[in-house]
Motif scaffolding. Structure first.
Motif, PDB file in Angstrom:
ATOM      1  N   ARG A   1       0.832  -1.209   0.000  1.00 39.85           N
ATOM      2  CA  ARG A   1       0.000   0.000   0.000  1.00 39.85           C
ATOM      3  C   ARG A   1       0.866   1.259   0.000  1.00 39.85           C
ATOM      4  O   ARG A   1       0.462   2.288  -0.558  1.00 39.85           O
TER       5      ARG A   1
ATOM      6  N   GLY B   1       1.869   1.758  -3.456  1.00 37.82           N
ATOM      7  CA  GLY B   1       0.723   2.245  -4.223  1.00 37.82           C
ATOM      8  C   GLY B   1       0.205   3.590  -3.759  1.00 37.82           C
ATOM      9  O   GLY B   1      -0.861   4.011  -4.191  1.00 37.82           O
ATOM     10  N   ALA B   2       0.902   4.253  -2.826  1.00 38.04           N
ATOM     11  CA  ALA B   2       0.494   5.565  -2.314  1.00 38.04           C
ATOM     12  C   ALA B   2      -0.860   5.515  -1.613  1.00 38.04           C
ATOM     13  O   ALA B   2      -1.585   6.497  -1.560  1.00 38.04           O
ATOM     14  N   LEU B   3      -1.216   4.341  -1.079  1.00 36.09           N
ATOM     15  CA  LEU B   3      -2.450   4.256  -0.296  1.00 36.09           C
ATOM     16  C   LEU B   3      -2.157   4.463   1.193  1.00 36.09           C
ATOM     17  O   LEU B   3      -3.054   4.724   1.975  1.00 36.09           O
TER      18      LEU B   3
ATOM     19  N   TYR C   1      -3.488  -1.899  -9.454  1.00 34.79           N
ATOM     20  CA  TYR C   1      -3.599  -2.537  -8.144  1.00 34.79           C
ATOM     21  C   TYR C   1      -4.703  -3.584  -8.203  1.00 34.79           C
ATOM     22  O   TYR C   1      -5.782  -3.329  -8.696  1.00 34.79           O
TER      23      TYR C   1
ATOM     24  N   ASP D   1     -10.239   2.878  -2.350  1.00 35.64           N
ATOM     25  CA  ASP D   1      -8.801   2.782  -2.621  1.00 35.64           C
ATOM     26  C   ASP D   1      -8.550   2.569  -4.107  1.00 35.64           C
ATOM     27  O   ASP D   1      -7.641   3.153  -4.691  1.00 35.64           O
ATOM     28  N   LEU D   2      -9.362   1.698  -4.686  1.00 38.39           N
ATOM     29  CA  LEU D   2      -9.181   1.387  -6.105  1.00 38.39           C
ATOM     30  C   LEU D   2      -9.298   2.658  -6.944  1.00 38.39           C
ATOM     31  O   LEU D   2      -8.445   2.939  -7.793  1.00 38.39           O
TER      32      LEU D   2
ATOM     33  N   HIS E   1      -8.869   5.596  -5.905  1.00 42.01           N
ATOM     34  CA  HIS E   1      -7.740   6.465  -5.563  1.00 42.01           C
ATOM     35  C   HIS E   1      -6.515   6.119  -6.412  1.00 42.01           C
ATOM     36  O   HIS E   1      -5.804   7.012  -6.874  1.00 42.01           O
ATOM     37  N   THR E   2      -6.302   4.800  -6.625  1.00 44.61           N
ATOM     38  CA  THR E   2      -5.136   4.423  -7.432  1.00 44.61           C
ATOM     39  C   THR E   2      -5.291   4.913  -8.876  1.00 44.61           C
ATOM     40  O   THR E   2      -4.307   5.095  -9.569  1.00 44.61           O
TER      41      THR E   2
END
Lengths: 278, 334
Positions: free
Chosen positions: A71, A74-76, A102, B232-233, B235-236
């Motif tokens: 993460r 992935g910049a999460l 992702y 999140d998805l 966001h990516t």
């Protein structure tokens, strides 16, 4: 058209490899979560470089920070200390440059979209033209062996097919890096074997760099060129194993002494990190 | 897993419960009739003792001898005892002009006389027709529902996207619903009247006041229903807030949206009826209710009540049908 689309050909992949081999570089990476029970050291002093075209697996028990590390790439999540670069940029810049796709544990397909429309989701967001969208959907459906399923809705597909569709979605915008967080964790063993084989074939064809989080030792050994063994409290890397297996791997390779030797070393690494202590 | 592709057919139907060999249509019709019959039985059982004193008084005035003969004694006597002592007058309790409790048949006759019968005479929308009053209430309900739904969604969007709005709006929204609508309705009418707003809009606003709340609460829940992984998805992909809203939050909220609208629609109808009461009871189902109670026209009250219930059933049914069609097309039906 996006020039990176050509990376699908082996020639272009080879040319890309000559550019800069380091894709992900982490130095002294720390990440501490502040919780109600006090700080949790999710990552501590993590140093790792991943080269272009590598298939790197992260293995370890729950809480070892393998998902957190992915993460961060992935910049999460954002590290609280140390440095990390992705393609020479910060993870946030890399995200904006669409450096990676992702794949999560659940396929997470939108039930109200067909498979093709699901794959178009990132393309719509990134502003691809309608023609490009169609072209990319056709291309990635072929990559994951789902040709002809574009007009199906997710509920019409099995769990394994749904996960393949979600991989296709991550491949649709031609990112060089594929980050996969236990993508096959919820699937049964038989489907999993099948998907592992397909994933290797896809990796060979596309030359992507893959970061792969898993709980399964055989899966990690079978897929990876490098295996990163991690252990919890604090989350850290205890061993990095370079695989001696050839890139071409039939499923039977899992019965060879070489395979078993690597698996043994992974198991030893997990034990050395007190990973099974509770 | 033998085949990876599931059969292409419609979603699996639940198996028929064991022992149930009825035709599908009967399976749904029979329970409905059982409940209706139970309600009717309860209704008539309550009706006879409630109306018996009036029947005995009328019989006494007509010269008959009833037991007990004295009106004051009857007033203090047990109603069920009166029924048992004067079984001959039970039939009379079902036929009064202004009964305490009219029978379902009387309500039905009144409903028909003020709707279907007037339509047949070509006076369907005359001011004495219940259809006319239902139409008045319906137009306020629909306008109020539209205002309340749009407003409710707007509030929910604000609450979901802004922490400040979440903390500033929600307490007021909840507080607004703790004020009895009967207390605030006359004030809304009077205040709007004083600034020259009359007619449909004040009633619609009272309607909207009741309607927005379930829509807001439901839509906040619905717009927040996508899980962290879905967010999140996006966001990516570097999706903007607007893209996240239109591509994920809004479609995900649809099941909540329709449920909220059903509750909102019922609330809007109540609001419209309450809004008709302080205006002097001229037009609308609320006016019929009020006029009926002024003049002791219980049959009129009950028929207006039933008209309101039917109206609500139809409106909620329409939303239900929209829900079925929409969610089915979205592949989200259960």
């Amino acid at each position: 058209m996006d020039p990176r689309m050509k990376t699908d050909s082996p020639v272009a992949a080879a040319r890309a490899e000559t550019a800069s081999p380091i894709v992900i570089a982490a130095r002294k990476l720390d990440l501490t979560f502040q919780t109600n029970d006090g700080p949790v050291l999710a990552l501590r002093d993590v140093n790792l470089t991943v080269n272009r075209g590598d298939f790197v697996s992260f293995i370890g028990p729950s809480g070892c920070g393998k998902t957190t590390f992915l993460r961060v790439v992935g910049a999460l999540e954002h590290p609280t200390g140390g440095e990390i670069t992705v393609n020479g940029m910060t993870p946030d810049e890399a995200r904006r440059a669409r450096a990676y796709g992702y794949v999560f544990q659940a396929a997470g397909l939108y039930p109200w979209r067909t498979i093709a429309k699901n794959i178009k989701l990132p393309l719509e967001i990134m502003g691809y033209s309608k023609d490009d969208q169609e072209r990319q959907v056709e291309r990635v459906l072929k990559l994951v062996d789902l040709e002809g399923f574009g007009n199906k809705f997710p509920w019409q597909l099995s769990g394994g097919m749904q996960q393949r569709a979600s991989i296709a979605r991550a491949l649709a915008f031609d990112a060089d890096i594929l980050l996969m967080d236990e993508p096959f964790g919820a699937l049964d063993e038989i489907v999993r074997d099948h998907l592992n084989e397909q994933l290797l074939a896809l990796w060979a064809r596309t030359g992507k760099t893959i970061g792969f989080v898993t709980h399964s030792i055989p899966e990690a050994v079978y897929l990876s060129t490098r295996i990163v063994v991690m252990s919890p409290r604090p989350g850290r890397i205890t061993d990095v194993i370079e695989s001696t297996l050839p890139r071409e791997r039939p499923l039977e390779i899992r019965d060879t002494p070489e395979f078993l030797a690597i698996a043994h070393r992974v198991r030893e690494g997990l034990r050395a990190g007190h990973a099974y202590d509770e | 897993m033998t085949s990876e592709l599931r059969p292409d057919a419609a979603p699996a139907r639940h198996p028929t419960p064991a022992g149930s060999r009825m035709l599908p249509i009967l399976r749904s019709v029979v329970p409905v009739f059982v409940v209706l019959a139970a309600i009717a039985a309860l209704w008539y059982t309550a009706l006879v003792p409630m109306n018996i004193r009036e029947s005995l008084t009328q019989a006494e005035r007509a010269g008959a001898v009833v037991d007990p003969p004295n009106a004051i004694e009857r007033r203090d006597a047990n109603a069920i005892g009166l029924v048992l002592k004067n079984p001959a007058y039970i039939a009379d309790t079902l036929r009064q002009d202004r009964p305490r409790l009219p029978g379902p048949d009387q309500v039905w006759r009144e409903l028909w006389a003020t709707t279907g019968a007037m339509v047949l005479e070509g006076k369907g929308l005359s001011k004495r027709s219940l259809l006319y009053h239902a139409w008045v209430t319906l137009s306020a309900t629909v306008l109020g529902f539209a205002i309340g739904t749009v407003g409710g969604i707007a509030l929910a969007v604000g609450i979901v996207h802004s922490r400040v709005m979440n903390m500033a709006i929600m307490p007021w929204a909840i507080a607004s619903q703790t004020i009895p609508i009967l207390a605030i309705a006359p004030m809304i009418i009077v205040v709007l009247n004083s600034i020259g707003v009359t007619g449909l809009l004040p009633k619609a606003l009272i309607s909207a006041y009741l309607c927005f709340f379930p829509v807001t609460v439901g839509m906040v829940k619905g717009l927040r229903s996508p899980d962290a992984m879905q967010l999140d998805l996006l966001h990516t992909y570097g999706a903007s807030r607007a893209q996240t809203f239109w591509k994920l939050r809004w479609p995900s909220s649809m099941p909540y949206f329709f449920t909220s609208m059903k509750i909102g629609m019922a609330a809007a109808l109540v609001g419209a009826i309450v809004g008709e009461m302080p205006t002097g009871a001229v037009r609308g189902l609320g006016a019929r209710l009020l006029a009926g109670s002024y003049y002791g026209q219980t049959v009129q009250i009950w028929s207006a009540l039933f008209a309101a219930a039917l109206l609500a059933a139809v409106l909620v049914g329409i939303i239900g049908a929209l829900q079925t069609v929409t969610l089915k097309r979205m592949g989200m039906s259960q």
